[in-house]
Write a protein that holds these residues in place. Structure first.
Motif, mmCIF file in Angstrom:
data_model
loop_
_atom_site.group_PDB
_atom_site.id
_atom_site.type_symbol
_atom_site.label_atom_id
_atom_site.label_comp_id
_atom_site.label_asym_id
_atom_site.label_seq_id
_atom_site.Cartn_x
_atom_site.Cartn_y
_atom_site.Cartn_z
ATOM 1 N N ARG A 8 31.943 163.506 101.527
ATOM 2 C CA ARG A 8 33.252 164.347 101.111
ATOM 3 C C ARG A 8 34.439 163.242 101.756
ATOM 4 N NH1 ARG A 8 31.476 170.575 102.037
ATOM 5 N NH2 ARG A 8 30.354 170.977 100.005
ATOM 6 N N TRP A 11 35.075 160.441 99.763
ATOM 7 C CA TRP A 11 35.752 160.670 98.566
ATOM 8 C C TRP A 11 37.184 160.826 98.971
ATOM 9 C CZ3 TRP A 11 36.216 159.934 93.951
ATOM 10 C CH2 TRP A 11 36.709 160.814 92.939
ATOM 11 N N THR A 12 37.564 161.634 99.819
ATOM 12 C CA THR A 12 38.894 161.972 100.273
ATOM 13 C C THR A 12 39.731 160.624 100.461
ATOM 14 O OG1 THR A 12 38.281 163.954 101.035
ATOM 15 C CG2 THR A 12 40.448 163.224 101.643
ATOM 16 N N LYS A 13 39.036 159.670 101.251
ATOM 17 C CA LYS A 13 39.528 158.279 101.603
ATOM 18 C C LYS A 13 40.092 157.679 100.214
ATOM 19 C CE LYS A 13 37.353 157.899 105.999
ATOM 20 N NZ LYS A 13 36.121 156.984 106.666
ATOM 21 N N ILE A 14 38.953 157.549 99.445
ATOM 22 C CA ILE A 14 39.321 156.572 98.165
ATOM 23 C C ILE A 14 40.469 157.203 97.138
ATOM 24 C CG2 ILE A 14 38.036 155.867 95.861
ATOM 25 C CD1 ILE A 14 35.577 155.682 97.599
ATOM 26 N N ARG A 15 40.285 158.792 97.110
ATOM 27 C CA ARG A 15 41.381 159.395 96.431
ATOM 28 C C ARG A 15 42.712 159.088 96.760
ATOM 29 N NH1 ARG A 15 40.339 165.327 95.450
ATOM 30 N NH2 ARG A 15 39.772 165.185 97.634
ATOM 31 N N SER A 16 42.974 158.999 98.064
ATOM 32 C CA SER A 16 43.895 159.072 98.757
ATOM 33 C C SER A 16 44.732 157.671 98.988
ATOM 34 C CB SER A 16 43.972 159.513 100.294
ATOM 35 O OG SER A 16 43.314 158.975 101.114
ATOM 36 N N ALA A 18 46.250 154.677 96.947
ATOM 37 C CA ALA A 18 46.665 154.231 95.597
ATOM 38 C C ALA A 18 46.120 153.104 95.140
ATOM 39 C CB ALA A 18 48.331 154.240 95.595
ATOM 40 N N THR A 20 43.307 151.422 95.375
ATOM 41 C CA THR A 20 41.919 151.454 94.879
ATOM 42 C C THR A 20 42.071 152.189 93.420
ATOM 43 O OG1 THR A 20 41.624 153.878 95.969
ATOM 44 C CG2 THR A 20 40.770 151.686 96.922
ATOM 45 N N VAL A 21 43.053 153.120 93.222
ATOM 46 C CA VAL A 21 43.011 153.854 91.756
ATOM 47 C C VAL A 21 43.772 152.700 90.869
ATOM 48 C CG1 VAL A 21 44.264 155.651 90.651
ATOM 49 C CG2 VAL A 21 43.377 156.163 92.948
ATOM 50 N N SER A 25 42.008 151.255 87.446
ATOM 51 C CA SER A 25 42.794 151.294 86.439
ATOM 52 C C SER A 25 43.182 149.915 85.688
ATOM 53 C CB SER A 25 44.026 151.956 86.576
ATOM 54 O OG SER A 25 43.983 153.133 86.946
ATOM 55 N N LEU A 115 31.724 156.058 91.827
ATOM 56 C CA LEU A 115 32.890 155.945 91.020
ATOM 57 C C LEU A 115 32.966 154.530 90.129
ATOM 58 C CD1 LEU A 115 35.884 156.992 90.236
ATOM 59 C CD2 LEU A 115 36.554 155.777 92.482
#
Length: 256
Positions: A8, A11-16, A18, A20-21, A25, A115
């Motif tokens: 968990r 997952w928080t690190k990856i989402r936070s 920008a 990596t997102v 994309s 992911l």
């Protein structure tokens, strides 16, 4: 921390983050857009192709033409997921919270790899369907022999590229050094070794050269590697396993 809590946290690190997102994309957009462009060009030039090229024309593989650039974005994603903590110094905090380094590393890889798998599969199917739409009368169908295997394999290939990059980043720790090695290796060196007659027998066993066989449906003329599509992906998986083990061993031995 329990393994579930570590996952968990990762997952928080990856989402936070920008970056990596954005890299994921970019991998999607580049792969699909370039695949559509090359497919459209192939349709317009098909009648002018030499007979030899028409015989080995692979509509499935053509729709994955953007994968060569899309994989570079997956490489950046894999490197950043692991090396960002080293460049920011957060690795000390992370290892203090999760002293079991194997749990820390493989939880990170499991989350980021999962992911990458979702993104890779979605990209593979989107690139195929949109690319076939551009090919018009030269298209193939998902139900044709070998096509579904190639499309699923495209998603697996992108995933393995990302995880391979994570393993390299775990060994080198530096994002600049990791990218400085991986980018020219996949974009330049591997292609040269895989296409020059003197080195082709060695180059075909490099991770991207072997793994990309899974996306081919129509065999290339005068190209008979000593492995099949799944064998090639297996060779790539062995490369990934080797760098992950190397990353784990070095993480265990050295200070943060």
């Amino acid at each position: 921390m329990t393994a579930v809590q570590v996952i968990r946290s990762e997952w928080t690190k990856i989402r936070s983050v920008a970056s990596t997102v954005w890299t994921l994309s970019l991998a999607v957009v580049v792969t699909i857009a370039l695949g559509m462009l090359i497919s459209a060009l192939s349709r317009s030039q098909f009648d002018d192709m030499p007979a030899r090229e028409r015989l080995s024309f692979d509509p499935t593989y053509v729709s994955f033409a953007g994968m060569s650039l899309g994989q570079l974005a997956m490489i950046v994603f894999g490197v950043l997921v692991v090396s960002n903590e080293y460049s920011t110094g957060m690795i000390r905090t992370s290892l203090a919270a999760v002293p079991r380094r194997g749990t820390f590393l493989f939880s990170k890889i499991a989350v980021a790899g999962g992911l990458a798998l979702v993104v890779g599969m979605a990209t593979g199917f989107a690139a195929f369907f949109l690319g076939q739409a551009m090919l018009g009368s030269h298209r193939t169908q998902l139900g044709d022999p070998g096509v579904l295997r190639a499309v699923v394999g495209g998603g697996l290939y992108m995933t393995l590229i990302a995880v391979f990059s994570m393993g390299v980043a775990a060994m080198l720790r530096s994002p600049m050094l990791s990218l400085g090695i991986l980018m020219p290796f996949f974009f330049l060196i591997s292609n040269i070794l895989g296409n020059v007659d003197a080195t082709k027998k060695i180059g075909r066993f490099l991770p991207d050269q072997a793994g990309s066989r899974i996306m081919q449906v129509v065999p290339r003329i005068d190209d008979n590697p000593p492995y099949g599509p799944w064998g090639g992906l297996g060779i790539m998986a062995l490369w990934v396993l080797a760098v992950l083990i190397g990353g784990y061993v070095l993480l265990k031995k050295r200070d943060a």
